[in-house]
Design a protein around this motif. Structure first.
Motif, PDB file in Angstrom:
ATOM      1  N   VAL A  88      -2.285 -53.450 -20.900  1.00 56.01           N
ATOM      2  CA  VAL A  88      -2.051 -52.232 -21.872  1.00 56.01           C
ATOM      3  C   VAL A  88      -0.476 -51.747 -21.819  1.00 56.01           C
ATOM      4  O   VAL A  88      -0.151 -51.441 -20.822  1.00 56.01           O
ATOM      5  N   LEU A  89       0.444 -51.786 -22.843  1.00 56.59           N
ATOM      6  CA  LEU A  89       1.613 -51.531 -22.675  1.00 56.59           C
ATOM      7  C   LEU A  89       1.987 -50.242 -23.417  1.00 56.59           C
ATOM      8  O   LEU A  89       1.277 -49.788 -24.389  1.00 56.59           O
ATOM      9  N   ASP A  90       3.141 -49.858 -23.104  1.00 56.60           N
ATOM     10  CA  ASP A  90       3.871 -48.563 -23.858  1.00 56.60           C
ATOM     11  C   ASP A  90       5.157 -49.186 -24.385  1.00 56.60           C
ATOM     12  O   ASP A  90       6.011 -49.751 -23.592  1.00 56.60           O
ATOM     13  N   SER A  91       5.162 -49.194 -25.691  1.00 57.49           N
ATOM     14  CA  SER A  91       6.522 -49.746 -26.505  1.00 57.49           C
ATOM     15  C   SER A  91       7.479 -48.801 -26.789  1.00 57.49           C
ATOM     16  O   SER A  91       8.025 -48.589 -27.844  1.00 57.49           O
ATOM     17  N   GLY A  92       7.826 -48.069 -25.498  1.00 56.31           N
ATOM     18  CA  GLY A  92       8.836 -47.164 -25.540  1.00 56.31           C
ATOM     19  C   GLY A  92       8.604 -45.631 -25.993  1.00 56.31           C
ATOM     20  O   GLY A  92       9.641 -45.047 -26.184  1.00 56.31           O
ATOM     21  N   HIS A  93       7.345 -45.318 -26.044  1.00 61.36           N
ATOM     22  CA  HIS A  93       7.002 -44.006 -26.240  1.00 61.36           C
ATOM     23  C   HIS A  93       7.364 -43.057 -25.144  1.00 61.36           C
ATOM     24  O   HIS A  93       7.951 -41.934 -25.383  1.00 61.36           O
ATOM     25  N   LEU A  94       6.572 -43.433 -24.124  1.00 58.82           N
ATOM     26  CA  LEU A  94       7.261 -42.526 -22.967  1.00 58.82           C
ATOM     27  C   LEU A  94       7.954 -43.581 -21.858  1.00 58.82           C
ATOM     28  O   LEU A  94       8.915 -42.977 -21.252  1.00 58.82           O
TER      29      LEU A  94
END
Length: 320
Positions: free
Chosen positions: A260-266
């Motif tokens: 599960v990835l964070d695409s640049g939000h935090l």
């Protein structure tokens, strides 16, 4: 002596004294009462052996939050004392921006894989909840059944969509962000309440099992959308505790890994493999299709951005 005779024999002074004591007791502070607002599931580790039960309580602002306990078992039981195991909330998060609300997170571990577990939530300031149940993931090769979605919202269309999703009897729900559209704004906390109300009531299987949430953060969870801080996504992070970071992995049996990835939000990933930073992706443990092969990849100059699982596959399921 009968009560009626006793009262007749009281003097006027006795009666006045009793009335004064009664009035004093009525003025004394009453114990806090904490209503349970939501009960839902997330994962924060191996879904075959643990689950996190999240409970929202509401008290009068300024009063202490209740203690939350969960009793659980693999067989149904009515009375709380009939359950064999118990766990207490260790992650308690009073929310200053929402006075009176506390999010309690109770971790149930050492669960039996692929098994239905029953539980009740006990509050030190409220009655025990009804009996809930969920099923852990299997730890052996077996078919997986899950739903994937996102960009949900809280209108009637979202309710209808969740009803259809739950009817598929998924083992979990993988959500790609943009859930309640609060945009990281505490003034829109009521949107999360409506979203969770829908989830509580609709997202259960045909056999009544609660469906765990596996969620990625989206731009509508963050104030400003991108390059935010934890304070910019306070509602999301408080309400859906899953990991210490906004990118994480889950192992679904011996052959399937979920990233599960964070695409640049935090989490910033400028110049890194898409969706994660090198310190995480570059040392991610990958279990290949061969159960005996577990590799830990490290970045190298030859293929710094090639995903770890591709490097393992290209080497014939050997560590490289």
């Amino acid at each position: 002596m009968p009560t009626s005779v006793f009262l007749i024999n009281l003097t006027r002074r006795h009666v006045l004294l009793m009335m004064w004591i009664g009035a004093f007791l009525n003025l004394a502070p009453m114990p806090a009462e904490a209503a349970v607002r939501h009960i839902y599931l997330t994962w924060s580790g191996d879904p075959a052996s643990l689950v996190r039960i999240n409970v929202h309580t509401m008290t009068t602002p300024g009063q202490l939050a209740p203690q939350i306990h969960v009793v659980y078992d693999t067989v149904w039981a009515g009375a709380p004392g009939q359950y064999r195991w118990a766990s207490t909330s260790t992650h308690i998060a009073p929310i200053e921006a929402l006075p009176g609300r506390t999010v309690h997170s109770v971790l149930l571990d050492q669960l039996q894989p692929g098994t239905r577990h029953y539980y009740r939530v006990l509050s030190s300031q409220d009655a025990a909840s009804t009996v809930y149940h969920f099923r852990t993931m299997p730890d052996e090769p077996s078919p997986l059944r899950f739903i994937v979605g996102g960009d949900m919202g809280i209108d009637e269309h979202a309710r209808q969509l969740q009803s259809v999703a739950a009817a598929q009897d998924p083992q979990f729900a993988l959500l790609g962000g943009d859930l309640a559209y609060s945009n990281g704004n505490w003034d829109y906390a009521d949107r999360w309440d409506r979203w969770l109300d829908h989830w509580d009531s609709l997202m259960v299987t045909s056999t009544g099992d609660q469906i765990p949430i596996v969620s990625a953060i989206g731009n509508h969870e963050v104030r400003g959308g991108y390059a935010g801080t934890e304070q910019d996504a306070g509602l999301y992070l408080r309400y859906l505790p899953q990991s210490s970071k906004t990118f994480y992995d889950r192992q679904l049996g011996p052959h399937v890994a979920l990233l599960v990835l964070d695409s640049g939000h935090l989490a910033s990933h400028d110049g890194e493999p898409p969706g994660c930073s090198r310190h995480w992706c570059g040392t991610k443990t990958v279990t290949s299709a061969l159960p005996s092969t577990t590799c830990r990849c490290s970045p190298d100059s030859a293929s710094p951005a090639q995903p770890c699982h591709e490097r393992v596959a290209a080497s014939g399921n050997r560590c490289s």
